[in-house]
Design a protein around this motif. Structure first.
Motif, PDB file in Angstrom:
ATOM      1  N   ARG A  40       0.276 -11.538  -2.669  1.00 13.48           N
ATOM      2  CA  ARG A  40       1.578 -11.817  -3.270  1.00 13.48           C
ATOM      3  C   ARG A  40       2.662 -11.453  -2.268  1.00 13.48           C
ATOM      4  O   ARG A  40       2.451 -10.622  -1.385  1.00 13.48           O
ATOM      5  N   VAL A  41       3.823 -12.070  -2.434  1.00 13.75           N
ATOM      6  CA  VAL A  41       4.971 -11.787  -1.573  1.00 13.75           C
ATOM      7  C   VAL A  41       5.803 -10.689  -2.226  1.00 13.75           C
ATOM      8  O   VAL A  41       6.115 -10.761  -3.417  1.00 13.75           O
ATOM      9  N   GLU A  42       6.148  -9.653  -1.444  1.00 14.01           N
ATOM     10  CA  GLU A  42       6.936  -8.541  -1.969  1.00 14.01           C
ATOM     11  C   GLU A  42       7.999  -8.117  -0.957  1.00 14.01           C
ATOM     12  O   GLU A  42       7.887  -8.395   0.238  1.00 14.01           O
ATOM     13  N   PHE A  43       9.013  -7.429  -1.463  1.00 10.30           N
ATOM     14  CA  PHE A  43       9.959  -6.775  -0.578  1.00 10.30           C
ATOM     15  C   PHE A  43       9.250  -5.629   0.130  1.00 10.30           C
ATOM     16  O   PHE A  43       8.402  -4.947  -0.456  1.00 10.30           O
ATOM     17  N   ARG A  44       9.628  -5.395   1.361  1.00 11.03           N
ATOM     18  CA  ARG A  44       9.167  -4.175   2.011  1.00 11.03           C
ATOM     19  C   ARG A  44       9.804  -2.992   1.303  1.00 11.03           C
ATOM     20  O   ARG A  44      10.901  -3.103   0.765  1.00 11.03           O
ATOM     21  N   SER A  45       9.098  -1.865   1.331  1.00 11.91           N
ATOM     22  CA  SER A  45       9.545  -0.707   0.556  1.00 11.91           C
ATOM     23  C   SER A  45      10.948  -0.258   0.924  1.00 11.91           C
ATOM     24  O   SER A  45      11.716   0.186   0.078  1.00 11.91           O
ATOM     25  N   LYS A  46      11.338  -0.378   2.198  1.00 14.73           N
ATOM     26  CA  LYS A  46      12.651   0.087   2.631  1.00 14.73           C
ATOM     27  C   LYS A  46      13.730  -0.976   2.448  1.00 14.73           C
ATOM     28  O   LYS A  46      14.897  -0.735   2.769  1.00 14.73           O
ATOM     29  N   ALA A  47      13.352  -2.155   1.962  1.00 15.59           N
ATOM     30  CA  ALA A  47      14.321  -3.239   1.826  1.00 15.59           C
ATOM     31  C   ALA A  47      14.769  -3.433   0.384  1.00 15.59           C
ATOM     32  O   ALA A  47      15.500  -4.362   0.087  1.00 15.59           O
ATOM     33  N   LEU A  48      14.362  -2.558  -0.503  1.00 11.70           N
ATOM     34  CA  LEU A  48      14.697  -2.685  -1.920  1.00 11.70           C
ATOM     35  C   LEU A  48      15.282  -1.375  -2.410  1.00 11.70           C
ATOM     36  O   LEU A  48      14.783  -0.303  -2.115  1.00 11.70           O
ATOM     37  N   SER A  49      16.390  -1.468  -3.150  1.00  9.56           N
ATOM     38  CA  SER A  49      17.049  -0.271  -3.664  1.00  9.56           C
ATOM     39  C   SER A  49      17.510  -0.532  -5.092  1.00  9.56           C
ATOM     40  O   SER A  49      17.803  -1.673  -5.459  1.00  9.56           O
ATOM     41  N   GLY A  58      15.507 -11.543   3.149  1.00 12.68           N
ATOM     42  CA  GLY A  58      14.655 -11.936   4.262  1.00 12.68           C
ATOM     43  C   GLY A  58      13.644 -10.889   4.675  1.00 12.68           C
ATOM     44  O   GLY A  58      12.763 -11.160   5.490  1.00 12.68           O
ATOM     45  N   VAL A  59      13.737  -9.677   4.132  1.00  8.34           N
ATOM     46  CA  VAL A  59      12.844  -8.602   4.563  1.00  8.34           C
ATOM     47  C   VAL A  59      11.660  -8.529   3.596  1.00  8.34           C
ATOM     48  O   VAL A  59      11.633  -7.736   2.669  1.00  8.34           O
ATOM     49  N   LEU A  60      10.693  -9.387   3.822  1.00 12.19           N
ATOM     50  CA  LEU A  60       9.528  -9.514   2.942  1.00 12.19           C
ATOM     51  C   LEU A  60       8.245  -9.331   3.726  1.00 12.19           C
ATOM     52  O   LEU A  60       8.231  -9.456   4.957  1.00 12.19           O
ATOM     53  N   TRP A  61       7.188  -9.034   3.021  1.00 17.66           N
ATOM     54  CA  TRP A  61       5.863  -9.110   3.609  1.00 17.66           C
ATOM     55  C   TRP A  61       4.869  -9.548   2.543  1.00 17.66           C
ATOM     56  O   TRP A  61       5.220  -9.689   1.375  1.00 17.66           O
ATOM     57  N   VAL A  62       3.652  -9.793   2.957  1.00 16.84           N
ATOM     58  CA  VAL A  62       2.610 -10.254   2.044  1.00 16.84           C
ATOM     59  C   VAL A  62       1.658  -9.094   1.786  1.00 16.84           C
ATOM     60  O   VAL A  62       1.206  -8.428   2.724  1.00 16.84           O
ATOM     61  N   VAL A  63       1.372  -8.843   0.518  1.00 19.69           N
ATOM     62  CA  VAL A  63       0.471  -7.750   0.133  1.00 19.69           C
ATOM     63  C   VAL A  63      -0.827  -8.358  -0.384  1.00 19.69           C
ATOM     64  O   VAL A  63      -0.830  -9.054  -1.407  1.00 19.69           O
ATOM     65  N   ALA A  64      -1.907  -8.124   0.338  1.00 20.72           N
ATOM     66  CA  ALA A  64      -3.221  -8.656  -0.044  1.00 20.72           C
ATOM     67  C   ALA A  64      -4.023  -7.578  -0.769  1.00 20.72           C
ATOM     68  O   ALA A  64      -4.018  -6.409  -0.363  1.00 20.72           O
ATOM     69  N   LEU A 123      10.511 -17.862   1.484  1.00 20.06           N
ATOM     70  CA  LEU A 123       9.620 -17.206   0.532  1.00 20.06           C
ATOM     71  C   LEU A 123      10.451 -16.366  -0.431  1.00 20.06           C
ATOM     72  O   LEU A 123      11.549 -15.933  -0.100  1.00 20.06           O
ATOM     73  N   LYS A 124       9.916 -16.137  -1.616  1.00 16.63           N
ATOM     74  CA  LYS A 124      10.603 -15.319  -2.600  1.00 16.63           C
ATOM     75  C   LYS A 124       9.648 -14.255  -3.135  1.00 16.63           C
ATOM     76  O   LYS A 124       8.443 -14.502  -3.266  1.00 16.63           O
ATOM     77  N   PRO A 125      10.176 -13.081  -3.440  1.00 19.45           N
ATOM     78  CA  PRO A 125       9.324 -12.032  -4.014  1.00 19.45           C
ATOM     79  C   PRO A 125       8.650 -12.507  -5.299  1.00 19.45           C
ATOM     80  O   PRO A 125       9.252 -13.217  -6.101  1.00 19.45           O
ATOM     81  N   GLY A 126       7.387 -12.157  -5.453  1.00 17.43           N
ATOM     82  CA  GLY A 126       6.649 -12.551  -6.641  1.00 17.43           C
ATOM     83  C   GLY A 126       5.777 -13.778  -6.446  1.00 17.43           C
ATOM     84  O   GLY A 126       4.936 -14.081  -7.298  1.00 17.43           O
TER      85      GLY A 126
END
Length: 325
Positions: A26-35, A174-180, A238-241
């Motif tokens: 799934r696509v998620e925000f990186r931990s430091k990119a979400l507040s 724009g600060v996203l990554w993919v979590v497998a 890409l979008k989170p979720g």
């Protein structure tokens, strides 16, 4: 390798095992990119200054909250400050009197104890006010802690909110990554920096990336661990979720690799191989294995280099085994 009637035994040695681990993602925000911005105390929203999609700077006023608790906390701080000043004056006066020889030691000691207590009360109230934020009376101004875009507004003007409620979510789109989500048996095969390919329904084809980190925590109900993948192209839409599929290279160090015909499953949870300990003498050995591919399976724990393992005919040695791997 040696053969006996219906049983084959081989001396095992480490060898390269290159494969790909397939996993849902799934696509998620990186931990430091979400507040998030929430209410420290209960109150009622009197004003909201932003809407979803707005870009804000750190310190931007997002909303105003009216709270009787805030008014009480400010009053408590004022009282604590006044009490601290009185305690400081008394301690100073007692110190001067003691030095002049007209004061009592017991009174000076009592004044110092009261001063320490007053200072602790003031620091406690001041810390609460720092968490509360700025404002006056019963008004609290909620401000953005970081630069970013407003992703979600969870309340409306006039709504009553509880202490701890999350009212705004901010992030950098724009600060996203993919979590497998990778099976626990495959996690030891994945290393930081490993190449990965990711496919989503919104992209015309797979895109490349690399493993940025492997989580130490496990989803115990699913027996999976999270693998974080940074995409090489940071400008993808890409979008989170979003759901995705990841294929990760698992070319780790040299490992013991066995054919699947060597591995038995017992009681639906034990994974066993048979090791020849003496001529014609075999013992079962519990092992930990990775995911089988192309008829081969890597052994992560349980046997070592030079041991002699039954590679076929294993079921003839263990009638209690349910099946081969």
């Amino acid at each position: 390798m040696e053969s006996r009637p219906y049983i084959t035994v081989a001396t095992v040695t480490p060898q390269a095992f290159t494969a790909k681990v397939q996993a849902p993602a799934r696509v998620e925000f990186r931990s430091k990119a979400l507040s998030t911005v929430g209410a420290i105390v209960a109150g009622r929203l009197g004003k909201i200054n932003v809407q979803v999609g707005d870009r804000v700077k750190a310190g931007t006023a997002l909303a105003a909250l009216d709270s009787s608790e805030a008014a009480q906390m400010r009053a408590d701080l004022a009282r604590a400050k006044a009490e601290l000043q009185r305690a400081e004056d008394r301690a100073r006066r007692q110190a001067i009197m003691q030095k002049s020889g007209v004061g009592l030691e017991v009174e000076r000691t009592e004044a110092e104890i009261q001063l320490r207590q007053a200072r602790a009360d003031y620091e406690r109230s001041a810390q609460a006010m720092r968490l509360l934020g700025n404002g006056a009376g019963q008004s609290i101004v909620l401000r953005a802690p970081v630069d970013g875009a407003v992703l979600r507004v969870n309340a409306s003007i006039g709504a009553a909110v509880e202490a701890g409620a999350v009212l705004f979510e901010l992030g950098e789109p724009g600060v996203l990554w993919v979590v497998a989500d990778v099976f626990d048996s495959d996690l030891p095969l994945i290393e930081k920096g490993a190449k990965a390919m990711v496919q989503t329904s919104t992209l015309s084809g797979p895109v490349s990336g690399r493993v940025a980190a492997v989580s130490a925590a496990m989803q115990t109900d699913l027996r999976r661990g999270e693998v974080y993948i940074e995409l090489d192209d940071a400008n993808l839409i890409l979008k989170p979720g979003m759901f995705a599929r990841a294929s990760i290279e698992a070319a780790g160090p040299h490992r013991i690799v066995l054919p699947t015909t060597a591995v038995l499953i017992k009681d639906q949870k034990q994974t066993v191989v048979y090791v020849e300990t003496a001529e014609g003498v075999f013992e079962p050995r519990n092992v930990t294995v990775g995911q089988a591919r192309d008829g081969l399976v890597p052994v992560l724990e349980g046997i070592g280099e030079g041991e002699r393992v039954v590679t076929s005919g294993t079921l003839l040695l263990d009638s209690a085994a349910a099946m081969l791997l």
